[in-house]
Design a protein around this motif. Structure first.
Motif, mmCIF file in Angstrom:
data_model
loop_
_atom_site.group_PDB
_atom_site.id
_atom_site.type_symbol
_atom_site.label_atom_id
_atom_site.label_comp_id
_atom_site.label_asym_id
_atom_site.label_seq_id
_atom_site.Cartn_x
_atom_site.Cartn_y
_atom_site.Cartn_z
ATOM 1 N N ARG A 55 -8.393 6.768 0.740
ATOM 2 C CA ARG A 55 -7.721 5.760 1.769
ATOM 3 C C ARG A 55 -6.480 5.537 0.997
ATOM 4 O O ARG A 55 -6.270 5.574 -0.181
ATOM 5 C CB ARG A 55 -9.053 4.567 1.846
ATOM 6 N N ASP A 56 -5.870 4.522 1.692
ATOM 7 C CA ASP A 56 -4.433 4.223 1.425
ATOM 8 C C ASP A 56 -4.655 3.258 0.062
ATOM 9 O O ASP A 56 -5.722 2.788 -0.012
ATOM 10 C CB ASP A 56 -3.814 3.099 2.338
ATOM 11 N N TRP A 57 -3.455 3.379 -0.839
ATOM 12 C CA TRP A 57 -3.865 2.921 -2.295
ATOM 13 C C TRP A 57 -3.079 1.571 -2.421
ATOM 14 O O TRP A 57 -1.939 1.510 -2.268
ATOM 15 C CB TRP A 57 -2.979 4.112 -3.060
ATOM 16 N N THR A 102 1.742 15.169 4.633
ATOM 17 C CA THR A 102 1.514 13.764 4.174
ATOM 18 C C THR A 102 1.220 13.861 2.588
ATOM 19 O O THR A 102 1.217 15.023 1.995
ATOM 20 C CB THR A 102 0.088 13.370 4.705
ATOM 21 N N PHE A 142 0.867 -1.318 -0.190
ATOM 22 C CA PHE A 142 0.067 0.026 -0.332
ATOM 23 C C PHE A 142 0.710 1.258 0.031
ATOM 24 O O PHE A 142 2.021 1.374 0.649
ATOM 25 C CB PHE A 142 -0.927 0.099 1.269
ATOM 26 N N LYS A 175 -0.146 9.233 6.219
ATOM 27 C CA LYS A 175 1.268 9.342 6.907
ATOM 28 C C LYS A 175 2.072 10.459 6.942
ATOM 29 O O LYS A 175 2.415 10.735 5.824
ATOM 30 C CB LYS A 175 1.869 7.902 6.649
ATOM 31 N N ALA A 210 0.903 4.741 1.646
ATOM 32 C CA ALA A 210 0.153 5.520 2.915
ATOM 33 C C ALA A 210 -0.041 6.966 2.576
ATOM 34 O O ALA A 210 0.733 7.569 2.394
ATOM 35 C CB ALA A 210 1.059 5.343 4.173
#
Length: 763
Positions: A443-445, A410, A395, A400, A397
Motif C-alpha cells: 500500500r502507499d508508503w 506505476t 505518502f 498511481k 503513491a
RNA sequence: GCGCGCUUAGCUCAGUUGGUAGAGCAUUCCCUUGACGUGGGAAGGGUCGUAGGUUCAAGUCCUACAGCGCGCACCA
C-alpha cells in the motif's frame, strides 16, 4: 610500500624471525591493515594497472545503524562482502566497495532518548529539538567511530576515501532532490488518512515497521443499545475485541446477500454508547463475511485501516475517539458516568475497554464473551502497541500511474519489472517469490515521521492551508513567514538512494565521473531487509535513474545464538566480534562465519567453530614455515615461482608424482574458481581448508620430509618447486577468506616484495 | 488463507546438473618433540522425517502427509 615495519633494528628483514614464532594475529593484523591502507589500493582509482582490466566491480556497504556497535551478523556481512571485493580485485576488476553508516532515524533517536530519560529523567520535550539533536550527534560520533574500527579490524578492503553517511549534506541534497521530483510527478502527496501511530514513540510508522504478536484476547458480542428517538433496540449485534473503539462507530456493515440483515440496510439509528452519542447507518459491503461473528461489523473509520477504506466507499463520516497517547477522548467522564467503573474519557484504551464492557453488562447489552487468539500490532523499534489514527501525513503513491520515459507506469510496476525482467537477480532465487508477494500487497508508503532526528521534509508552510501557502522545493523558499515542516522522513527514504547518492548523485558532474560503477555489480545484505531496503532502492533507482540499482542481490542469513534466538540487545546475547577477534584473530572469525553457511540460511554462532579456524590459521602458518625452511636456499627459485611462471614451463622439472600433485591442485583451483563465480563461498572455504590440511600438510609435506632427507637431487629440486607452486596458489585462493595471515606469509616468502591483495587470482 | 524454509552421525551443519553418504566439534584407542601454543593414525556412530511415485540408479526429481521454524495477508 611501507618497509619500516618489516625491518628489525639492524635494518634486516625480520620476517624470518617472526616466522620462527607461532602465528600471532594480534601483532600482525593491525600492521598488515595499515600497510594495505597506505598502499591506496582500496581505492580503485589507485590500483595497479593490471587490476582494472577486468572491468568494474562495485558494491555499497549496507550502512550499519549508528545506534550501537556491530554484532556477529554484521561480521558475517562484512566477511562475505570482503571476500567478494578481494576476489574481484584479484581477478583484475576495478574494485570499488563504498563504506558508510545509516542515521537510522527512529532507532537512533529512541536509543538516545531512552538513555537521557534513564540518566537525567528528562524527555525530549524538556531538552527541545536543537539540544536533542546535539545529543544525538554526539552519540552518533561515538558509535560511528566504534563501527569504523570494527570494520577495519575485520580486514575489510573498503575505500575509506568515499565514506558516506545517510544524513550528511550530500545525501541530504539527494533526498531533497528526490522528494521534489516525486512530488512534481504526483508520486508524493499529503493526505489525511488512517496511519499506524506508535503512542510510545509518538510517531507514525510504515506498514513494514510493524511486528505482529499473537496474544489471547476476548471477543465481545453485543448490541449498541436503544435508539434515542424510538426507543427501539438497535437490532444488529456485532463482535469486537476492542469495544472502546465503538464509541467512534459511524456505521454497521453487513454482507449485501445476508438475508438476516437485508431488511435493515440503509436504516439509520441514534444511540448513546458508553456516554457517547453515536449515529449509525446500516450499510451493505461485500467484504463483510456472513460467517464471522454475527455477520455484522461495527465500522470505526477513525481507528481501523479496513474500516477507513470501507468508510471511503460508503461516504461515511469519521469520528476520532482516541488521542495520540492512546487515551480516550470521548465517552463517560467522572461527572456523566452513572458509576465510577464506567468512566471512559481520559483513560488508556485497555482500561477503557474494561469500563465499556462493565457498562455493556450493566445495560444488559453484552451477549457473548469468548477467548480468542489474535495478532496485535507492535512498533518494531519501541514495542508500543500500534493505534491506528487518522492523520495528515506524506505518502509515496505506489499505484498511481505516471509518465516514465514516455511510458505509463506505476512505482509498483517498476519494482516488479526490475526483478521479473532479470535486470536484478536475487540469490537465493526463492526470495524473488517473497519479493513479488510483498509488492502485490503493497500500500502507499507513509514517509513522514514525527521525530526530530532525520531528513527534514523539504516542505514549507505559511499561515493557511491554501496551495499558494505550501512550498515544496529543494531549497527553502524566499520571502518571510515560511516555516519548514516539523516532520522528518522515514530513514529508508534516504537509504533507498544509497547506491547512487554515494556516487555523487544528484551532482551531474560527479555522478557522471562515477557512471561506470552504477548499476552496482552486487548488493549483499541480510534477507530481513529485503522489503525495507532492497525494494526501496529498486524503487528509487528505477524511478530517478531509469535503471536498476544493482545487478545481483546476495542475501545472507541471520546469525543466531546457540538457542536459535535472534541476536538482540534486549536479550543481551550479543557477542562482540571484537572479543572474538582478540581471542582467535580476524581470519578465524571470518572463516567460521562463512564456512558451510549458504545464502539465505540462518546460522548459529559457535565459539568452538571459531576456535577450529584459529587452529587452521596456525596450521597454515606452520605449512608456511616448512615451505620457507625447505626452499630457503633457493631465493631465485622462490621469486621465479612467485612471478607466476606458467606451469607448462615447469612440467619438465617435475617428477611424475609431483606433476600429479600439481595437476590435482590445478583441478581444485578450476573447480573453486567456478564456485567463486557462483558465490558458493561456503563450499570453497571448506574445500581449501580440507586441501591445505589433509592433502598438502598430511600427505605432501609428510612425504617431503623423506625426500628432503633421502631423495635424489632431481627429486629434491622437483619437490621444492612443487611446494612453492602449490603454496603460492593456495595462498592466493585463501586470501579473500583469510586476508591477514595469507598476506603475512606471502610477504615472508617473497621477502616483502609483493602484496598478495593485488596479486592475480589463478584458476 | 497464500507462500517459503528446514527435517542427514551425540551436537552444528555441508552434500553443485540424480551414480549406493561427508566435515567440524564431541567420544574411544594408539602413536609423536615434530613444520604444528600440539600434531598424526585409527575406530565407533546415520533405515538421509514418513508413505508412495519417476528412473538402470534418489539424500538429490515428483506427489501426499507429519513435526518444527518463518514471511505476507487476515485479524469484526
Amino acid at each position: 610500500m611501507d618497509k619500516e615495519n618489516d625491518m628489525d633494528n639492524n635494518g634486516k628483514p625480520n620476517i624470518p624471525e617472526r616466522f620462527l614464532k607461532p602465528y600471532d594475529p594480534a601483532t600482525t593484523e593491525d600492521r598488515v591493515y595499515e600497510m594495505w591502507e597506505k598502499s591506496g589500493y582500496f581505492n580503485p582509482d589507485k590500483l595497479p594497472e593490471r587490476n582494472g582490466k577486468g572491468g568494474p566491480f562495485s558494491m555499497v556497504l549496507p550502512p550499519p545503524n549508528v545506534t550501537g556497535q556491530l554484532h556477529l551478523g554484521s561480521a558475517l556481512m562484512l566477511a562475505i562482502e570482503d571476500i567478494m571485493a578481494r576476489y574481484a580485485r584479484m581477478k583484475g576488476k576495478k574494485t570499488l566497495w563504498i563504506p558508510g553508516t545509516d542515521h537510522a532515524a527512529i532507532a537512533t533517536q529512541a536509543v538516545v532518548e531512552k538513555e537521557i530519560q534513564k540518566k537525567e529523567g528528562k524527555s525530549r520535550h524538556d531538552l527541545g529539538r536543537d539540544e536533542l539533536l546535539r545529543r544525538i550527534d554526539a552519540h552518533v560520533k561515538t558509535t560511528h567511530d566504534v563501527i569504523v574500527s570494527q570494520i577495519r579490524k575485520l580486514g575489510c578492503s573498503i575505500d575509506w576515501s568515499r565514506e558516506a553517511f545517510t544524513l550528511d549534506d550530500k545525501r541530504n541534497l539527494a533526498v531533497r532532490t528526490a522528494f521534489k521530483r516525486m512530488y512534481d510527478d504526483g508520486l508524493i502527496y499529503r493526505g489525511f488518512r488512517v496511519v499506524n501511530w506508535d503512542p510510545k514513540g509518538q510517531t507514525t510508522i510504515s506498514d513494514d515497521e510493524i511486528e505482529y504478536e499473537t496474544r489471547k484476547a476476548k471477543l465481545y458480542t453485543f448490541k449498541y443499545g436503544k435508539d434515542a428517538k424510538t426507543g427501539e433496540l438497535i437490532p444488529i449485534a456485532i463482535s469486537t475485541t476492542r469495544p472502546e473503539t465503538k464509541l467512534g462507530d459511524t456505521a454497521i456493515a453487513v454482507n449485501p446477500d445476508d438475508a438476516r440483515y437485508k431488511p435493515f440496510i440503509s436504516r439509520e439509528f441514534d444511540a448513546v454508547f458508553a456516554g457517547e452519542p453515536i449515529h449509525l447507518k446500516i450499510v451493505a459491503d461485500p467484504s463483510v463475511e456472513p460467517g464471522f461473528g454475527t455477520g455484522a461489523l461495527g465500522v470505526t473509520p477513525a481507528h481501523s485501516m479496513i474500516d477507513w477504506e470501507m468508510a471511503q466507499r460508503h461516504g461515511l463520516p469519521l469520528k476520532q475517539v482516541i488521542g495520540e497517547y492512546a487515551r480516550m477522548t470521548a465517552g463517560f467522564d467522572e461527572h456523566s458516568a452513572p458509576a465510577p467503573a464506567f468512566v471512559v474519557k481520559g483513560k488508556k484504551v485497555a482500561e477503557a475497554r474494561e469500563a465499556v464492557v462493565a457498562w455493556l453488562k450493566a445495560e444488559g447489552l453484552l451477549e457473548k464473551e469468548e477467548e480468542i487468539e489474535h495478532n496485535i500490532a507492535l512498533a518494531q523499534r519501541t514495542g508500543g502497541v500500534i493505534e491506528p489514527l487518522p492523520k495528515l501525513q506524506w505518502f509515496v503513491a505506489v499505484n498511481k500511474e505516471f509518465d516514465h520515459n514516455g511510458q505509463k507506469t506505476t512505482l509498483k510496476k517498476l519494482m516488479k519489472e526490475a526483478v521479473s525482467s532479470g535486470a536484478v537477480k536475487i540469490i537465493p532465487e526463492r526470495f524473488e517469490k517473497v519479493y513479488f508477494n510483498w509488492i502485490d500487497n503493497l500500500r502507499d508508503w507513509c514517509i513522514s515521521r514525527q521525530i526530530w532526528y532525520g531528513h527534514r521534509i523539504p516542505v514549507w508552510y505559511r499561515e493557511g492551508e491554501a496551495p499558494e501557502n505550501i512550498f515544496i522545493g529543494i531549497d527553502a523558499p524566499e520571502g518571510d513567514g515560511w516555516m519548514q515542516d516539523d516532520d522528518t522522513l522515514d530513514t529508508w527514504f534516504s537509504s533507498g538512494l544509497w547506491t547512487f547518492s554515494t556516487l555523487g548523485w544528484p551532482d551531474e558532474k560527479e555522478f557522471k565521473a562515477n557512471k561506470e560503477y552504477h548499476p552496482t555489480t552486487m548488493l549483499e545484505t541480510g534477507w530481513d531487509i529485503l522489503f525495507f531496503w532492497v525494494a526501496r532502492m529498486i524503487l528509487m533507482s528505477e524511478y530517478l535513474l531509469g535503471e536498476a540499482p544493482f545487478k545481483t542481490v546476495y542475501l545472507h542469513g541471520l546469525v543466531r545464538d546457540t538457542k536459535n534466538r535472534k541476536i538482540s540487545k534486549s536479550l543481551g546475547n550479543n557477542i562482540d566480534p571484537l572479543d572474538m577477534i582478540v581471542k582467535y584473530g580476524a581470519d578465524a572469525v571470518r572463516m567460521s562465519l562463512v564456512v558451510g553457511v549458504g545464502p539465505g540460511n540462518d546460522s548459529k554462532i559457535d565459539e568452538a567453530k571459531i576456535k577450529a579456524y584459529k587452529l587452521f590459521a596456525n596450521k597454515l602458518w606452520n605449512i608456511g614455515r616448512f615451505v620457507f625452511e625447505n626452499t630457503g636456499d633457493g631465493e631465485d627459485l622462490r621469486s621465479a615461482i612467485f612471478d607466476l611462471r606458467p606451469k607448462s614451463s615447469m612440467d619438465s622439472e617435475f617428477t611424475k608424482k609431483d606433476k600429479e600433485y600439481a595437476d590435482r591442485l590445478d583441478e581444485l583451483m578450476a573447480e573453486i574458481t567456478g564456485e567463486m563465480d557462483e558465490y558458493k563461498f561456503y563450499i570453497v572455504a571448506e574445500k581449501l581448508y580440507h586441501y591445505a590440511w589433509h592433502e598438502l600438510a598430511d600427505v605432501i609435506l609428510e612425504e617431503s620430509k623423506g625426500i628432503f632427507r633421502d631423495g635424489s637431487e632431481i627429486e629434491k629440486k622437483s619437490r621444492r618447486r612443487l611446494l612453492l607452486y602449490i603454496f603460492d596458489k593456495l595462498l592466493r585462493a585463501l586470501h579473500p577468506f583469510m586476508p591477514y595471515i595469507t598476506e603475512e606469509i606471502y610477504r615472508a616468502l617473497t621477502s616483502g616484495q609483493k602484496m598478495l591483495m593485488v596479486e592475480e587470482w589463478v584458476a
